[in-house]
Write a protein that holds these residues in place. Structure first.
Motif, PDB file in Angstrom:
ATOM      1  N   UNK A 228      34.642 -24.886  -0.622  1.00  0.00           N
ATOM      2  CA  UNK A 228      33.950 -24.515   0.598  1.00  0.00           C
ATOM      3  C   UNK A 228      33.304 -25.599   1.409  1.00  0.00           C
ATOM      4  N   UNK A 229      33.775 -26.847   1.333  1.00  0.00           N
ATOM      5  CA  UNK A 229      33.118 -27.907   2.105  1.00  0.00           C
ATOM      6  C   UNK A 229      33.424 -27.840   3.593  1.00  0.00           C
ATOM      7  N   UNK A 230      34.626 -27.405   3.970  1.00  0.00           N
ATOM      8  CA  UNK A 230      34.955 -27.449   5.385  1.00  0.00           C
ATOM      9  C   UNK A 230      36.190 -26.663   5.744  1.00  0.00           C
ATOM     10  N   UNK A 231      36.685 -26.830   6.994  1.00  0.00           N
ATOM     11  CA  UNK A 231      37.768 -26.000   7.530  1.00  0.00           C
ATOM     12  C   UNK A 231      39.041 -25.986   6.697  1.00  0.00           C
ATOM     13  N   UNK A 232      39.415 -27.117   6.074  1.00  0.00           N
ATOM     14  CA  UNK A 232      40.643 -27.132   5.279  1.00  0.00           C
ATOM     15  C   UNK A 232      40.538 -26.141   4.125  1.00  0.00           C
ATOM     16  N   UNK A 233      39.374 -26.074   3.517  1.00  0.00           N
ATOM     17  CA  UNK A 233      39.181 -25.136   2.413  1.00  0.00           C
ATOM     18  C   UNK A 233      39.018 -23.713   2.918  1.00  0.00           C
ATOM     19  N   UNK A 234      38.284 -23.539   4.016  1.00  0.00           N
ATOM     20  CA  UNK A 234      38.136 -22.190   4.584  1.00  0.00           C
ATOM     21  C   UNK A 234      39.503 -21.552   4.847  1.00  0.00           C
ATOM     22  N   UNK A 235      40.453 -22.371   5.273  1.00  0.00           N
ATOM     23  CA  UNK A 235      41.762 -21.849   5.678  1.00  0.00           C
ATOM     24  C   UNK A 235      42.735 -21.703   4.519  1.00  0.00           C
ATOM     25  N   UNK A 236      42.381 -22.210   3.346  1.00  0.00           N
ATOM     26  CA  UNK A 236      43.281 -22.125   2.202  1.00  0.00           C
ATOM     27  C   UNK A 236      43.465 -20.655   1.805  1.00  0.00           C
ATOM     28  N   UNK A 237      44.690 -20.130   1.845  1.00  0.00           N
ATOM     29  CA  UNK A 237      44.866 -18.693   1.601  1.00  0.00           C
ATOM     30  C   UNK A 237      44.445 -18.258   0.211  1.00  0.00           C
ATOM     31  N   UNK A 238      44.563 -19.136  -0.770  1.00  0.00           N
ATOM     32  CA  UNK A 238      44.188 -18.770  -2.129  1.00  0.00           C
ATOM     33  C   UNK A 238      42.668 -18.775  -2.311  1.00  0.00           C
ATOM     34  N   UNK A 239      41.992 -19.695  -1.629  1.00  0.00           N
ATOM     35  CA  UNK A 239      40.532 -19.676  -1.639  1.00  0.00           C
ATOM     36  C   UNK A 239      40.035 -18.400  -0.970  1.00  0.00           C
ATOM     37  N   UNK A 240      40.657 -18.034   0.136  1.00  0.00           N
ATOM     38  CA  UNK A 240      40.268 -16.792   0.815  1.00  0.00           C
ATOM     39  C   UNK A 240      40.473 -15.587  -0.090  1.00  0.00           C
ATOM     40  N   UNK A 241      41.586 -15.570  -0.807  1.00  0.00           N
ATOM     41  CA  UNK A 241      41.850 -14.455  -1.706  1.00  0.00           C
ATOM     42  C   UNK A 241      40.809 -14.392  -2.809  1.00  0.00           C
ATOM     43  N   UNK A 242      40.470 -15.540  -3.378  1.00  0.00           N
ATOM     44  CA  UNK A 242      39.449 -15.562  -4.426  1.00  0.00           C
ATOM     45  C   UNK A 242      38.110 -15.064  -3.903  1.00  0.00           C
ATOM     46  N   UNK A 243      37.738 -15.495  -2.705  1.00  0.00           N
ATOM     47  CA  UNK A 243      36.464 -15.078  -2.147  1.00  0.00           C
ATOM     48  C   UNK A 243      36.463 -13.574  -1.875  1.00  0.00           C
ATOM     49  N   UNK A 244      37.558 -13.055  -1.313  1.00  0.00           N
ATOM     50  CA  UNK A 244      37.653 -11.614  -1.084  1.00  0.00           C
ATOM     51  C   UNK A 244      37.486 -10.852  -2.395  1.00  0.00           C
ATOM     52  N   UNK A 245      38.202 -11.296  -3.417  1.00  0.00           N
ATOM     53  CA  UNK A 245      38.156 -10.601  -4.696  1.00  0.00           C
ATOM     54  C   UNK A 245      36.804 -10.760  -5.382  1.00  0.00           C
ATOM     55  N   UNK A 246      36.162 -11.902  -5.186  1.00  0.00           N
ATOM     56  CA  UNK A 246      34.836 -12.112  -5.766  1.00  0.00           C
ATOM     57  C   UNK A 246      33.803 -11.190  -5.118  1.00  0.00           C
ATOM     58  N   UNK A 247      33.877 -11.050  -3.810  1.00  0.00           N
ATOM     59  CA  UNK A 247      32.956 -10.138  -3.130  1.00  0.00           C
ATOM     60  C   UNK A 247      33.186  -8.697  -3.554  1.00  0.00           C
ATOM     61  N   UNK A 248      34.446  -8.323  -3.708  1.00  0.00           N
ATOM     62  CA  UNK A 248      34.763  -6.966  -4.147  1.00  0.00           C
ATOM     63  C   UNK A 248      34.259  -6.734  -5.565  1.00  0.00           C
ATOM     64  N   UNK A 249      34.488  -7.709  -6.430  1.00  0.00           N
ATOM     65  CA  UNK A 249      34.074  -7.587  -7.827  1.00  0.00           C
ATOM     66  C   UNK A 249      32.555  -7.514  -7.969  1.00  0.00           C
ATOM     67  N   UNK A 250      31.839  -8.387  -7.296  1.00  0.00           N
ATOM     68  CA  UNK A 250      30.391  -8.434  -7.463  1.00  0.00           C
ATOM     69  C   UNK A 250      29.671  -7.292  -6.755  1.00  0.00           C
ATOM     70  N   UNK A 251      30.373  -6.607  -5.850  1.00  0.00           N
ATOM     71  CA  UNK A 251      29.763  -5.450  -5.184  1.00  0.00           C
ATOM     72  C   UNK A 251      30.179  -4.135  -5.827  1.00  0.00           C
ATOM     73  N   UNK A 252      30.893  -4.215  -6.960  1.00  0.00           N
ATOM     74  CA  UNK A 252      31.257  -3.012  -7.696  1.00  0.00           C
ATOM     75  C   UNK A 252      32.564  -2.391  -7.307  1.00  0.00           C
ATOM     76  N   UNK A 253      33.367  -3.106  -6.517  1.00  0.00           N
ATOM     77  CA  UNK A 253      34.648  -2.566  -6.071  1.00  0.00           C
ATOM     78  C   UNK A 253      35.739  -2.650  -7.120  1.00  0.00           C
ATOM     79  N   UNK A 254      35.596  -3.551  -8.080  1.00  0.00           N
ATOM     80  CA  UNK A 254      36.555  -3.677  -9.178  1.00  0.00           C
ATOM     81  C   UNK A 254      35.790  -3.826 -10.478  1.00  0.00           C
ATOM     82  N   UNK A 255      36.469  -3.594 -11.576  1.00  0.00           N
ATOM     83  CA  UNK A 255      35.858  -3.724 -12.891  1.00  0.00           C
ATOM     84  C   UNK A 255      36.596  -4.791 -13.677  1.00  0.00           C
ATOM     85  N   UNK A 256      35.968  -5.369 -14.705  1.00  0.00           N
ATOM     86  CA  UNK A 256      36.623  -6.409 -15.508  1.00  0.00           C
ATOM     87  C   UNK A 256      37.905  -5.903 -16.172  1.00  0.00           C
TER      88      UNK A 256
END
Length: 256
Positions: A228-256
């Motif tokens: 997450x240092x800058x635009x190159x990382x923000x745009x990385x599709x796999x980083x975006x996927x991880x962040x989406x899934x992390x937000x879903x997981x930590x908000x109770x949208x998925x289970x371990x």
């Protein structure tokens, strides 16, 4: 109905436009973005309680001036709101420089499982940084945050050399192809003093190459992503996927 996402930033510079594009890519969230110090702490307590998901992209509690750094703890209202959220089992995601935030809040770093230090002290030496490192991010755990990702993917980002307690975390991703040793990093204290990209007189033991993990000490799901240092990382599709899934997981949208 869209779920609510509270984003806290400030205390460290970043490119606002590309970061806003990252947030917009995360899906159907109703985003509230508060920035330290104007709103990130004073207005956050109620929002922390109410939000479905919480993203820390802040480095609060510091003042950098005239080659020196001073620190302060968070307000009692902010600290109590985060503590109560975690105690209730509702989690959060922390990104990148959030590992340095709130140097005077030990519980925060106990939960996170690590801390970036701007100054040497009883903890040991100041931490190291290195911008624009290209490395291979290797998935090492089957976890809701990493599912659906390739076994490894390239990332170009800033890396840290700092204490990470691997006994307090469940590692999810490791950075391969780059050694976490002092010769590959620069001193944070030297940078504060005005000597960017210097390691003169600085010594630091080898560090962990873990760049994404889940806390094992927080009472709620807490994911740290060093990306997450800058635009190159923000745009990385796999980083975006991880962040989406992390937000879903930590908000109770998925289970371990």
């Amino acid at each position: 109905m869209a779920r609510s996402l509270l984003v806290l930033s400030g205390g460290h510079p970043y490119e606002a436009g590309p970061f806003a594009e990252l947030l917009a890519s995360l899906g159907d969230w109703e985003v509230t973005h508060l920035v330290h110090p104007e709103g990130g702490e004073a207005d956050a307590a109620g929002a922390i309680t109410a939000a479905d998901a919480l993203l820390f992209y802040d480095m609060a509690g510091y003042v950098f001036a005239e080659g020196k750094v001073t620190t302060r703890p968070p307000s009692s209202a902010f600290r109590e709101a985060v503590t109560a959220r975690f105690a209730s089992g509702r989690g959060a995601v922390a990104m990148h420089h959030a590992l340095a935030g709130w140097a005077q809040w030990p519980e925060w770093h106990d939960w996170l499982g690590g801390q970036f230090h701007y100054q040497p002290g009883s903890h040991g030496p100041d931490s190291g940084y290195r911008h624009d490192v290209t490395y291979e991010a290797r998935i090492i755990a089957d976890h809701p945050v990493t599912r659906g990702l390739p076994t490894s993917f390239p990332v170009t980002d800033e890396l840290y050399l700092c204490p990470v307690d691997e006994n307090a975390i469940t590692p999810l991703v490791r950075a391969e192809g780059f050694a976490f040793t002092q010769d590959n990093f620069y001193s944070a204290a030297q940078a504060v003093a005005g000597a960017m990209f210097s390691r003169e007189g600085w010594e630091h033991p080898p560090g962990s190459n873990c760049v994404a993990w889940e806390s094992r000490t927080c009472p709620a799901p807490l994911i740290y992503l060093q990306f997450g240092d800058g635009p190159a990382t923000y745009a990385n599709p796999y980083v975006r996927q991880m962040l989406r899934q992390a937000l879903d997981y930590t908000s109770g949208g998925t289970t371990p």
